[in-house]
Design a protein around this motif. Structure first.
Motif, mmCIF file in Angstrom:
data_model
loop_
_atom_site.group_PDB
_atom_site.id
_atom_site.type_symbol
_atom_site.label_atom_id
_atom_site.label_comp_id
_atom_site.label_asym_id
_atom_site.label_seq_id
_atom_site.Cartn_x
_atom_site.Cartn_y
_atom_site.Cartn_z
ATOM 1 N N HIS A 66 0.837 -1.200 0.000
ATOM 2 C CA HIS A 66 0.000 0.000 0.000
ATOM 3 C C HIS A 66 0.874 1.253 0.000
ATOM 4 N N GLU A 67 1.915 1.262 0.801
ATOM 5 C CA GLU A 67 2.810 2.421 0.880
ATOM 6 C C GLU A 67 3.536 2.646 -0.438
ATOM 7 N N VAL A 68 3.937 1.542 -1.100
ATOM 8 C CA VAL A 68 4.610 1.661 -2.390
ATOM 9 C C VAL A 68 3.732 2.398 -3.388
ATOM 10 N N PHE A 69 2.473 1.970 -3.526
ATOM 11 C CA PHE A 69 1.605 2.557 -4.539
ATOM 12 C C PHE A 69 1.067 3.918 -4.116
ATOM 13 N N GLU A 70 0.987 4.152 -2.832
ATOM 14 C CA GLU A 70 0.649 5.495 -2.367
ATOM 15 C C GLU A 70 1.733 6.475 -2.803
ATOM 16 N N THR A 71 2.978 5.996 -2.756
ATOM 17 C CA THR A 71 4.126 6.830 -3.099
ATOM 18 C C THR A 71 4.205 7.129 -4.587
ATOM 19 N N VAL A 72 3.898 6.126 -5.427
ATOM 20 C CA VAL A 72 4.133 6.273 -6.867
ATOM 21 C C VAL A 72 2.886 6.604 -7.672
ATOM 22 N N ALA A 73 1.734 6.728 -7.034
ATOM 23 C CA ALA A 73 0.468 6.872 -7.763
ATOM 24 C C ALA A 73 0.494 7.987 -8.806
ATOM 25 N N GLU A 74 0.985 9.162 -8.416
ATOM 26 C CA GLU A 74 0.941 10.309 -9.325
ATOM 27 C C GLU A 74 1.816 10.103 -10.561
ATOM 28 N N LYS A 75 2.893 9.324 -10.411
ATOM 29 C CA LYS A 75 3.826 9.120 -11.523
ATOM 30 C C LYS A 75 3.700 7.718 -12.123
ATOM 31 N N TYR A 76 2.688 6.986 -11.708
ATOM 32 C CA TYR A 76 2.569 5.574 -12.079
ATOM 33 C C TYR A 76 2.520 5.388 -13.600
ATOM 34 N N ASP A 77 1.659 6.128 -14.268
ATOM 35 C CA ASP A 77 1.501 5.964 -15.715
ATOM 36 C C ASP A 77 2.729 6.466 -16.475
ATOM 37 N N LEU A 78 3.316 7.562 -16.020
ATOM 38 C CA LEU A 78 4.544 8.065 -16.644
ATOM 39 C C LEU A 78 5.647 7.017 -16.555
ATOM 40 N N MET A 79 5.811 6.424 -15.379
ATOM 41 C CA MET A 79 6.881 5.447 -15.203
ATOM 42 C C MET A 79 6.646 4.180 -16.016
ATOM 43 N N ASN A 80 5.398 3.799 -16.203
ATOM 44 C CA ASN A 80 5.122 2.652 -17.069
ATOM 45 C C ASN A 80 5.637 2.905 -18.480
ATOM 46 N N ASP A 81 5.433 4.130 -18.967
ATOM 47 C CA ASP A 81 5.925 4.493 -20.293
ATOM 48 C C ASP A 81 7.447 4.504 -20.333
ATOM 49 N N VAL A 82 8.051 5.096 -19.305
ATOM 50 C CA VAL A 82 9.509 5.215 -19.267
ATOM 51 C C VAL A 82 10.172 3.849 -19.188
ATOM 52 N N MET A 83 9.703 3.007 -18.288
ATOM 53 C CA MET A 83 10.359 1.715 -18.053
ATOM 54 C C MET A 83 10.222 0.754 -19.225
ATOM 55 N N SER A 84 9.078 0.811 -19.923
ATOM 56 C CA SER A 84 8.833 -0.149 -21.004
ATOM 57 C C SER A 84 8.965 0.475 -22.388
ATOM 58 N N GLN A 131 19.786 -7.624 -16.108
ATOM 59 C CA GLN A 131 20.699 -6.471 -16.065
ATOM 60 C C GLN A 131 19.928 -5.167 -16.211
ATOM 61 N N TYR A 132 19.018 -5.145 -17.177
ATOM 62 C CA TYR A 132 18.208 -3.941 -17.367
ATOM 63 C C TYR A 132 17.358 -3.658 -16.133
ATOM 64 N N SER A 133 16.736 -4.698 -15.602
ATOM 65 C CA SER A 133 15.815 -4.516 -14.483
ATOM 66 C C SER A 133 16.514 -3.941 -13.264
ATOM 67 N N PHE A 134 17.623 -4.557 -12.865
ATOM 68 C CA PHE A 134 18.267 -4.160 -11.616
ATOM 69 C C PHE A 134 19.174 -2.949 -11.755
ATOM 70 N N GLN A 135 19.776 -2.772 -12.925
ATOM 71 C CA GLN A 135 20.715 -1.670 -13.096
ATOM 72 C C GLN A 135 20.062 -0.387 -13.607
ATOM 73 N N VAL A 136 18.943 -0.524 -14.317
ATOM 74 C CA VAL A 136 18.365 0.649 -14.990
ATOM 75 C C VAL A 136 17.041 1.100 -14.363
ATOM 76 N N ILE A 137 16.130 0.169 -14.097
ATOM 77 C CA ILE A 137 14.785 0.568 -13.666
ATOM 78 C C ILE A 137 14.792 1.392 -12.374
ATOM 79 N N PRO A 138 15.514 0.982 -11.315
ATOM 80 C CA PRO A 138 15.526 1.835 -10.114
ATOM 81 C C PRO A 138 16.118 3.224 -10.384
ATOM 82 N N VAL A 139 17.100 3.297 -11.268
ATOM 83 C CA VAL A 139 17.679 4.591 -11.632
ATOM 84 C C VAL A 139 16.637 5.468 -12.321
#
Length: 283
Positions: free
Chosen positions: A46-64, A217-225
């Motif tokens: 719950h805390e994770v998605f509370e934190t990212v809600a506003e940027k959730y859709d933007l990050m989906n575009d960025v990550m994928s 490699q992409y997941s752990f090295q790039v996505i959190p960044v």
């Protein structure tokens, strides 16, 4: 930036060393690669998605690189809703699946042939609030889109809906965040009417070891960044990549769906198995 990348490298190395959950005790589960008490996991998610809600859709575009949009389009095409479909979209917070469902029916001119509905459920009210704003902006409201829309804050493991309330159930990129996946599947089976269809879109495992290594490699090295750069958050996206690795592979998840009572259970890999569409029927 250099410090952030270095931090990601350290976390990736640590994460790959702690994947196993064999040492979990009764009443414990995993939150990414952490072992936590079961009652803690829902709070942490719950805390994770509370934190990212506003940027959730933007990050989906960025990550994928926007590919998630294609995956969701295919998901709705495979569902192929018809007039008078009563859809429960679980973990549907920001509306991505529900809006595609509505658009699909509109393109068929099916909204005039029989009143369909979608109930958008999420355990996080903040995610639902973001979805409601998007719906209003896109013109997907109860009175204007030809589909009845309801927004409900609910836990997928214990739904308040009556038995056999829906004839379709979807959950996209949400089931891996639930503490008891078997309970989610049992609830999906309960609220579906006979002949109803369960569909799940979820990250999965690549059958090719080389491709899986590249993906790791992409997941752990790039996505959190990317999470730090675009959303100002590292930990939620570290959890994201860890939670994907903890989720059962395609065959094991297929067996879990069958154990819940569903029949004609199949799955379809997308992008070499980066994610998969699982389908089953209540027969």
């Amino acid at each position: 930036m250099k410090g952030v990348v270095h931090q990601g490298f350290r976390r990736c190395k640590f994460a790959t060393q702690t994947r196993t959950t064999e040492d979990m005790k009764p009443g414990q589960t995993h939150f990414g690669y952490q072992v936590v008490n079961e009652e803690e996991k829902s709070k942490k998610v719950h805390e994770v998605f509370e934190t990212v809600a506003e940027k959730y859709d933007l990050m989906n575009d960025v990550m994928s690189a926007g590919i998630h949009r294609l995956w969701k389009d295919i998901f709705i095409q495979r569902l192929a809703p018809v007039p008078e479909t009563k859809l429960l979209d679980m973990a549907g917070g920001t509306g991505d699946i529900a809006f595609r469902y509505i658009k699909y029916l509109q393109n068929l001119n099916a909204t005039d042939a029989g009143r369909s509905s979608v109930t958008i459920c999420d355990i996080n009210q903040h995610m639902l609030d973001v979805g409601k704003v998007r719906a209003k902006r896109l013109g997907y409201t109860h009175d204007s889109c030809g589909v009845d829309i309801d927004w409900v804050c609910a836990d997928a493991e214990k739904l308040s809906f009556a038995d056999e309330s829906f004839n379709a159930y979807t959950i996209a990129f949400g089931i891996r965040n639930c503490t008891h996946v078997d309970k989610v599947l049992d609830e999906a089976y309960r609220v579906l009417s006979p002949g109803g269809r369960f569909m799940c879109l979820e990250f999965s495992q690549l059958p090719n070891d080389t491709l899986q290594w590249v993906y790791d490699q992409y997941s752990f090295q790039v996505i959190p960044v990317l999470g730090q750069l675009f959303a100002g958050q590292w930990k939620p996206y570290q959890y994201l990549v860890e939670s994907i690795r903890q989720f059962p592979n395609q065959e094991k998840f297929k067996s879990m769906i069958e154990d819940a009572g569903f029949r004609q259970v199949t799955y379809e890999n997308l992008l070499f198995g980066t994610c998969a569409i699982h389908s089953g029927f209540k027969i």
